[in-house]
Design a protein around this motif. Structure first.
Motif, PDB file in Angstrom:
ATOM      1  N   ASN A  99       0.851  -1.179   0.000  1.00 51.19           N
ATOM      2  CA  ASN A  99       0.000   0.000   0.000  1.00 51.19           C
ATOM      3  C   ASN A  99       0.892   1.236   0.000  1.00 51.19           C
ATOM      4  N   VAL A 100       0.717   2.082  -0.989  1.00 50.91           N
ATOM      5  CA  VAL A 100       1.600   3.236  -1.182  1.00 50.91           C
ATOM      6  C   VAL A 100       1.527   4.218  -0.010  1.00 50.91           C
ATOM      7  N   THR A 101       0.344   4.464   0.511  1.00 51.07           N
ATOM      8  CA  THR A 101       0.207   5.401   1.626  1.00 51.07           C
ATOM      9  C   THR A 101       0.932   4.893   2.863  1.00 51.07           C
ATOM     10  N   LYS A 102       0.743   3.621   3.180  1.00 58.07           N
ATOM     11  CA  LYS A 102       1.410   3.081   4.369  1.00 58.07           C
ATOM     12  C   LYS A 102       2.927   3.034   4.170  1.00 58.07           C
ATOM     13  N   TRP A 103       3.400   2.741   2.955  1.00 58.73           N
ATOM     14  CA  TRP A 103       4.838   2.774   2.697  1.00 58.73           C
ATOM     15  C   TRP A 103       5.371   4.192   2.888  1.00 58.73           C
ATOM     16  N   GLY A 104       4.623   5.187   2.446  1.00 60.21           N
ATOM     17  CA  GLY A 104       5.023   6.578   2.653  1.00 60.21           C
ATOM     18  C   GLY A 104       5.151   6.924   4.122  1.00 60.21           C
ATOM     19  N   MET A 105       4.284   6.338   4.945  1.00 57.69           N
ATOM     20  CA  MET A 105       4.368   6.562   6.391  1.00 57.69           C
ATOM     21  C   MET A 105       5.673   5.988   6.939  1.00 57.69           C
ATOM     22  N   ILE A 106       6.067   4.842   6.436  1.00 57.16           N
ATOM     23  CA  ILE A 106       7.334   4.245   6.869  1.00 57.16           C
ATOM     24  C   ILE A 106       8.509   5.114   6.430  1.00 57.16           C
ATOM     25  N   LEU A 107       8.471   5.592   5.201  1.00 64.19           N
ATOM     26  CA  LEU A 107       9.550   6.458   4.713  1.00 64.19           C
ATOM     27  C   LEU A 107       9.655   7.744   5.535  1.00 64.19           C
ATOM     28  N   ASN A 108       8.534   8.177   6.109  1.00 61.79           N
ATOM     29  CA  ASN A 108       8.523   9.371   6.960  1.00 61.79           C
ATOM     30  C   ASN A 108       8.719   9.038   8.434  1.00 61.79           C
ATOM     31  N   TYR A 109       9.036   7.770   8.719  1.00 58.40           N
ATOM     32  CA  TYR A 109       9.250   7.289  10.090  1.00 58.40           C
ATOM     33  C   TYR A 109       8.017   7.525  10.960  1.00 58.40           C
ATOM     34  N   SER A 110       6.852   7.309  10.389  1.00 51.08           N
ATOM     35  CA  SER A 110       5.603   7.543  11.104  1.00 51.08           C
ATOM     36  C   SER A 110       5.002   6.249  11.627  1.00 51.08           C
ATOM     37  N   TYR A 111       4.169   6.408  12.624  1.00 56.28           N
ATOM     38  CA  TYR A 111       3.411   5.320  13.227  1.00 56.28           C
ATOM     39  C   TYR A 111       2.244   4.970  12.307  1.00 56.28           C
ATOM     40  N   ILE A 112       2.019   3.684  12.065  1.00 55.21           N
ATOM     41  CA  ILE A 112       0.862   3.227  11.287  1.00 55.21           C
ATOM     42  C   ILE A 112      -0.176   2.731  12.297  1.00 55.21           C
ATOM     43  N   PRO A 113      -1.223   3.527  12.548  1.00 57.99           N
ATOM     44  CA  PRO A 113      -2.205   3.150  13.559  1.00 57.99           C
ATOM     45  C   PRO A 113      -3.146   2.041  13.098  1.00 57.99           C
ATOM     46  N   ARG A 114      -3.642   1.269  14.074  1.00 57.42           N
ATOM     47  CA  ARG A 114      -4.624   0.215  13.785  1.00 57.42           C
ATOM     48  C   ARG A 114      -5.958   0.822  13.356  1.00 57.42           C
ATOM     49  N   ASN A 115      -6.305   1.940  14.002  1.00 57.93           N
ATOM     50  CA  ASN A 115      -7.590   2.601  13.767  1.00 57.93           C
ATOM     51  C   ASN A 115      -7.497   4.016  14.333  1.00 57.93           C
ATOM     52  N   GLU A 116      -8.612   4.746  14.315  1.00 54.12           N
ATOM     53  CA  GLU A 116      -8.601   6.136  14.790  1.00 54.12           C
ATOM     54  C   GLU A 116      -8.311   6.231  16.284  1.00 54.12           C
ATOM     55  N   LYS A 117      -8.849   5.310  17.063  1.00 56.36           N
ATOM     56  CA  LYS A 117      -8.616   5.316  18.516  1.00 56.36           C
ATOM     57  C   LYS A 117      -7.119   5.112  18.815  1.00 56.36           C
ATOM     58  N   ASP A 118      -6.505   4.178  18.105  1.00 52.95           N
ATOM     59  CA  ASP A 118      -5.076   3.916  18.268  1.00 52.95           C
ATOM     60  C   ASP A 118      -4.250   5.136  17.854  1.00 52.95           C
ATOM     61  N   ALA A 119      -4.667   5.794  16.771  1.00 52.27           N
ATOM     62  CA  ALA A 119      -3.960   6.995  16.302  1.00 52.27           C
ATOM     63  C   ALA A 119      -4.020   8.089  17.367  1.00 52.27           C
ATOM     64  N   ALA A 120      -5.188   8.282  17.969  1.00 57.01           N
ATOM     65  CA  ALA A 120      -5.349   9.304  18.995  1.00 57.01           C
ATOM     66  C   ALA A 120      -4.483   8.990  20.229  1.00 57.01           C
ATOM     67  N   ALA A 121      -4.469   7.728  20.645  1.00 54.75           N
ATOM     68  CA  ALA A 121      -3.657   7.325  21.801  1.00 54.75           C
ATOM     69  C   ALA A 121      -2.171   7.546  21.521  1.00 54.75           C
ATOM     70  N   HIS A 122      -1.742   7.237  20.301  1.00 56.88           N
ATOM     71  CA  HIS A 122      -0.331   7.436  19.952  1.00 56.88           C
ATOM     72  C   HIS A 122       0.006   8.929  19.938  1.00 56.88           C
ATOM     73  N   GLN A 123      -0.868   9.755  19.394  1.00 58.28           N
ATOM     74  CA  GLN A 123      -0.641  11.209  19.372  1.00 58.28           C
ATOM     75  C   GLN A 123      -0.550  11.765  20.794  1.00 58.28           C
ATOM     76  N   GLU A 124      -1.368  11.214  21.682  1.00 57.89           N
ATOM     77  CA  GLU A 124      -1.336  11.643  23.090  1.00 57.89           C
ATOM     78  C   GLU A 124       0.023  11.310  23.714  1.00 57.89           C
ATOM     79  N   LEU A 125       0.545  10.118  23.403  1.00 56.08           N
ATOM     80  CA  LEU A 125       1.859   9.713  23.903  1.00 56.08           C
ATOM     81  C   LEU A 125       2.950  10.657  23.394  1.00 56.08           C
ATOM     82  N   LEU A 126       2.898  10.982  22.108  1.00 58.56           N
ATOM     83  CA  LEU A 126       3.894  11.907  21.541  1.00 58.56           C
ATOM     84  C   LEU A 126       3.811  13.273  22.218  1.00 58.56           C
TER      85      LEU A 126
END
Length: 185
Positions: A99-126
């Motif tokens: 998947n091109v979008t998810k590969w782009g996230m890896i190239l940007n050293y980004s977290y790939i969240p499971r879902n929106e709730k996981d994304a929010a929890a990760h952002q809170e940690l950061l």
């Protein structure tokens, strides 16, 4: 065997190697030549990819990195004077979809969240640590966040973790001369 047509844009020297040896594989020095200043950043992602691809057991011993292929002809950019577009007929079982979008996230050293709730929890940690994914991955100061980010990259191969973009490319471990059906210069 079910063959699939794929396309790849390569430097003309790749075609020369294929004609002379019958086979081409990607080497670290090729990525370094192509990426120059960003090579260290890119190699971290490519090293991870090579070690975690689902079909890594099929990787020949002399192969360092996979070859990118487009699944549709219109997804390949036009070649310049130093490049060619190769149309290949490859056994589908040899192609790993990315998947091109998810590969782009890896190239940007980004977290790939499971879902929106996981994304929010990760952002809170950061926010709690006052850092970013890239800073956590690139420095030794946030080893837990670095581990969490890099472990999330395995979702690249998880189709249940969706992204807004459903565009896919493919990866193959090698190219063989006999797979070439058309050469566009």
């Amino acid at each position: 065997m079910t063959a699939r047509k794929v396309w790849t844009k390569q430097h003309k020297n790749v075609l020369k190697v294929l004609e002379e040896t019958g086979r081409y594989t990607v080497k670290k020095e090729y990525i370094c030549l192509d990426m120059k200043e960003q090579k260290d950043l890119i190699l971290t992602a490519y090293d991870w990819l090579s070690q975690h691809m689902p079909n890594k057991s099929a990787k020949p011993k002399d192969v360092q990195y996979p070859v990118w292929v487009s699944l549709t002809e219109d997804a390949v950019m036009m070649p310049d004077e130093n490049e060619v577009v190769l149309e290949l007929s490859v056994d589908e079982s040899l192609i790993t979809l990315i998947n091109v979008t998810k590969w782009g996230m890896i190239l940007n050293y980004s977290y790939i969240p499971r879902n929106e709730k996981d994304a929010a929890a990760h952002q809170e940690l950061l926010s709690l640590y006052g850092t970013s994914d890239a800073q956590a991955v690139m420095t030794p100061f946030y080893p837990e966040i670095r581990r969490e980010v890099m472990e999330s990259w395995s979702r690249l191969f998880d189709d249940s973790v969706l992204s807004e973009n459903s565009c896919y490319y493919g990866l193959i471990w090698e190219m063989r001369k006999e797979w070439i059906t058309t050469i566009r210069q």
